[in-house]
Design an enzyme around this catalytic site. Structure first.
Site, PDB file in Angstrom:
ATOM      1  N   HIS A 306       0.855  -1.189   0.000  1.00  0.00           N
ATOM      2  CA  HIS A 306       0.000   0.000   0.000  1.00  0.00           C
ATOM      3  C   HIS A 306       0.885   1.230   0.000  1.00  0.00           C
ATOM      4  CE1 HIS A 306      -3.090   2.876   1.113  1.00  0.00           C
ATOM      5  NE2 HIS A 306      -3.935   1.962   0.682  1.00  0.00           N
ATOM      6  N   ASP A 363      -8.045  -5.159  -0.130  1.00  0.00           N
ATOM      7  CA  ASP A 363      -8.570  -5.983  -1.224  1.00  0.00           C
ATOM      8  C   ASP A 363      -8.224  -7.456  -1.084  1.00  0.00           C
ATOM      9  OD1 ASP A 363      -9.824  -3.949  -2.679  1.00  0.00           O
ATOM     10  OD2 ASP A 363      -7.913  -3.262  -3.447  1.00  0.00           O
TER      11      ASP A 363
HETATM   12  N1  CMC Z   1       4.175  -7.616  -4.896  1.00  0.00           N
HETATM   13  C1  CMC Z   1       5.524  -7.574  -5.042  1.00  0.00           C
HETATM   14  N2  CMC Z   1       6.295  -6.492  -4.841  1.00  0.00           N
HETATM   15  C2  CMC Z   1       5.651  -5.371  -4.478  1.00  0.00           C
HETATM   16  C3  CMC Z   1       4.265  -5.314  -4.307  1.00  0.00           C
HETATM   17  C4  CMC Z   1       3.520  -6.486  -4.503  1.00  0.00           C
HETATM   18  N3  CMC Z   1       2.183  -6.492  -4.355  1.00  0.00           N
HETATM   19  N4  CMC Z   1       3.904  -4.057  -3.942  1.00  0.00           N
HETATM   20  C5  CMC Z   1       5.026  -3.341  -3.892  1.00  0.00           C
HETATM   21  N5  CMC Z   1       6.106  -4.138  -4.212  1.00  0.00           N
HETATM   22  C6  CMC Z   1       7.531  -3.742  -4.212  1.00  0.00           C
HETATM   23  C7  CMC Z   1       7.882  -2.907  -5.439  1.00  0.00           C
HETATM   24  O1  CMC Z   1       8.314  -3.721  -6.498  1.00  0.00           O
HETATM   25  C8  CMC Z   1       8.973  -2.025  -4.883  1.00  0.00           C
HETATM   26  O2  CMC Z   1      10.150  -2.808  -4.802  1.00  0.00           O
HETATM   27  P1  CMC Z   1      11.607  -2.123  -5.024  1.00  0.00           P
HETATM   28  O3  CMC Z   1      11.735  -1.133  -3.882  1.00  0.00           O
HETATM   29  O4  CMC Z   1      12.567  -3.244  -4.958  1.00  0.00           O
HETATM   30  O5  CMC Z   1      11.555  -1.460  -6.357  1.00  0.00           O
HETATM   31  C9  CMC Z   1       8.538  -1.759  -3.440  1.00  0.00           C
HETATM   32  O6  CMC Z   1       7.730  -2.888  -3.071  1.00  0.00           O
HETATM   33  C10 CMC Z   1       7.711  -0.476  -3.256  1.00  0.00           C
HETATM   34  O7  CMC Z   1       6.602  -0.538  -4.169  1.00  0.00           O
HETATM   35  P2  CMC Z   1       6.042   0.667  -5.032  1.00  0.00           P
HETATM   36  O8  CMC Z   1       5.372   0.114  -6.244  1.00  0.00           O
HETATM   37  O9  CMC Z   1       7.126   1.676  -5.206  1.00  0.00           O
HETATM   38  O10 CMC Z   1       4.989   1.256  -4.029  1.00  0.00           O
HETATM   39  P3  CMC Z   1       3.755   2.170  -4.415  1.00  0.00           P
HETATM   40  O11 CMC Z   1       3.431   2.908  -3.176  1.00  0.00           O
HETATM   41  O12 CMC Z   1       4.080   2.964  -5.634  1.00  0.00           O
HETATM   42  O13 CMC Z   1       2.591   1.136  -4.805  1.00  0.00           O
HETATM   43  C11 CMC Z   1       0.760  -0.344  -4.639  1.00  0.00           C
HETATM   44  C12 CMC Z   1       1.581   0.746  -3.937  1.00  0.00           C
HETATM   45  C13 CMC Z   1      -0.487  -0.619  -3.825  1.00  0.00           C
HETATM   46  C14 CMC Z   1       0.349   0.160  -6.023  1.00  0.00           C
HETATM   47  C15 CMC Z   1       1.621  -1.611  -4.774  1.00  0.00           C
HETATM   48  O14 CMC Z   1       1.959  -2.091  -3.492  1.00  0.00           O
HETATM   49  C16 CMC Z   1       0.937  -2.720  -5.585  1.00  0.00           C
HETATM   50  O15 CMC Z   1       1.037  -2.729  -6.812  1.00  0.00           O
HETATM   51  N6  CMC Z   1       0.199  -3.666  -4.896  1.00  0.00           N
HETATM   52  C17 CMC Z   1      -0.566  -4.678  -5.599  1.00  0.00           C
HETATM   53  C18 CMC Z   1      -1.901  -4.093  -6.067  1.00  0.00           C
HETATM   54  C19 CMC Z   1      -2.877  -3.890  -4.926  1.00  0.00           C
HETATM   55  O16 CMC Z   1      -3.071  -4.762  -4.085  1.00  0.00           O
HETATM   56  N7  CMC Z   1      -3.533  -2.722  -4.924  1.00  0.00           N
HETATM   57  C20 CMC Z   1      -4.556  -2.375  -3.929  1.00  0.00           C
HETATM   58  C21 CMC Z   1      -4.115  -1.287  -3.031  1.00  0.00           C
HETATM   59  S1  CMC Z   1      -5.154  -1.106  -1.572  1.00  0.00           S
HETATM   60  C22 CMC Z   1      -6.717  -0.658  -2.135  1.00  0.00           C
HETATM   61  C23 CMC Z   1      -6.760   0.602  -2.909  1.00  0.00           C
HETATM   62  O17 CMC Z   1      -6.109   1.576  -2.631  1.00  0.00           O
HETATM   63  O18 CMC Z   1      -7.522   0.611  -3.867  1.00  0.00           O
END
Ligand code: CMC
Length: 427
Positions: A306, A363
């Protein structure tokens, strides 16, 4: 105590005010930075940018804390109702008994849509994704209600919110009727908002319908948990569209589109599809966790991580327990729930997830409840939208009433420097 932020740049010192919230948030107000220094700030994805002050929802991602208008989400999920929470978000206070009765009756007064909306639904292909249909139908409401809302008139705002909420449950239920090829159902105003929505989804034509309290209570709780989440992608979209003084219905329609993506609300559908794939693949969990860690693989563990929570999402904790309760009460055994529990356990012990503070989010378990309630995967994000609607409206209303300027970020241009046009024969 008031603070200031000092910046040394190019041999000069500049001062910026520091703004403090009621729960300890602090922010540097850099609105005069460019005028004074020529600098803009760069923050792709707005990871560290405050776009507004807000009195609606407080979120502490480190502590895993979520409050609506100051009330902890755990207390609201246990003791309140979706109708009461909608009122709280929109009006700022919990309603008295009289206020709640009037609010419920007003929602019922608006619980109809123009017959011509049925023709619009008819024109969509049955296989259309319900989120696309919902966004279009919400936008179409503008055509039937062209009068814009006076945002300085409390009464008009109250009715605009109630009108949209009243109609939205019908539109949401009808996206399901459309995708399943069923006739369009009618509202039953003897029921609560959630029970009425539920019967509009599932009632068979000319047949009695018994409302199942376990299901309605579970939906009520899920909608409360989804009702607002401060400046997330869809709420920020609603605010940004509305900041141009576009109307309420089209602003909300844009929010629905933003919610649809799998990194936001679309994750609930993606989680279930992922769990079903793991099941088909034989149930081996480590392989999928390894795949999510592999930087050459675009796969991510859906329902994990998140932007703001660096601790367990408090909503996920409540939903996990609710999923257990609902499956027990309905006497359902679901291997997919066992897989979800197993995946959570493997991931939470894995160094990659621990280091990055990736915990299950809202989710991760919600789809399992929806599935137990007989709701198909493609409808999960519509359920999220129905729950989130009061939050979007509250954010839009606050944005307009505080007269926020039009949202318009800047950029650092990295394209070609100025060059002269060359006619086509000389290129
Ligand atoms: N699986 C594997 N690696 C992950 C995941 C995941 N679900 N989420 C984040 N990471 C890793 C990412 O690759 C990055 O690694 P590194 O630092 O080595 O590059 C690190 O964790 C930080 O991630 P980020 O993408 O920079 O973080 P963000 O704040 O931009 O993204 C997020 C947040 C929710 C989009 C992301 O965690 C994600 O894609 N999660 C899966 C989709 C999901 O479950 N979304 C629902 C969110 S909650 C409900 C809502 O808000 O609607």
């Amino acid at each position: 105590m008031s603070h200031t932020f000092k910046l040394n740049y190019d041999g000069s010192e500049f001062e910026y005010p520091v703004q403090e919230g009621t729960m300890g948030d602090i922010a540097v107000d850099i609105s005069s930075l460019r005028a004074q220094t020529g600098l803009i700030t760069m923050d792709p994805g707005y990871k560290n940018t405050g776009s507004t002050e807000s009195k609606i929802t407080f979120l502490d991602g480190e502590e895993g804390k979520l409050l609506y208008r100051g009330y902890p989400i755990e207390q609201l999920a246990e003791k309140s109702s979706f109708e009461e929470v909608m009122y709280l978000l929109l009006e700022g206070e919990l309603p008295t008994q009289d206020e709640l009765t009037i609010f419920k009756n007003t929602l019922k007064d608006y619980n109809f849509v123009n017959d011509r909306v049925k023709k619009i639904i008819d024109a969509f292909p049955q296989e259309a994704h319900p989120m696309g249909v919902l966004a279009s139908l919400t936008s179409s409401l503008t055509a039937f209600n062209p009068k814009s809302v006076n945002v300085n008139n409390e009464k008009e705002m109250y009715h605009a919110a109630a009108r949209l909420i009243g109609k939205f449950s019908i539109l949401s239920a009808w996206t399901y009727r459309k995708m399943t090829g069923k006739d369009l159902s009618e509202p039953d105003n003897n029921l609560s908002y959630v029970a009425n929505f539920y019967q509009m989804m599932f009632r068979e034509k000319n047949k009695d319908f018994e409302v199942n309290d376990v299901i309605v209570n579970a939906l009520d709780k899920l909608f409360i948990l989804h009702a607002d989440h401060e400046q997330n992608c869809s709420a920020s979209t609603v605010r940004l569209v509305g900041s141009s003084h576009a109307g309420l219905f089209v602003s909300i329609s844009a929010g629905i589109s933003a919610l649809w993506g799998p990194l936001h609300g679309g994750a609930n559908q993606a989680v279930l599809e992922m769990l079903e794939n793991i099941q088909k693949d034989g149930g081996g969990l480590q392989k999928w966790v390894d795949k999510a860690k592999d930087k050459d693989d675009s796969f991510r563990l859906m329902g994990f991580g998140h932007r703001v929570y660096k601790n367990m999402d408090p909503r996920a904790k409540i939903i996990k327990k609710a999923a257990d309760d609902v499956l027990n009460q309905l006497g359902i055994q679901d291997e997919v729930l066992d897989l979800a529990r197993g995946l959570e356990e493997v991931a939470l012990k894995d160094e990659y997830f621990v280091e990055r503070k990736l915990y299950p989010n809202v989710d991760f378990y919600s789809g399992i409840i929806y599935r137990a309630l007989g709701i198909p995967n493609e409808m999960f994000t519509v359920m999220f939208a129905l729950g989130r609607l009061p939050g979007w409206i509250a954010q839009w209303k606050e944005m307009r009433q505080t007269n926020q300027p039009i949202g318009r970020p800047r950029q650092v241009y990295t394209g070609e420097p100025t060059r002269d046009y060359i006619s086509v024969e000389n290129r």
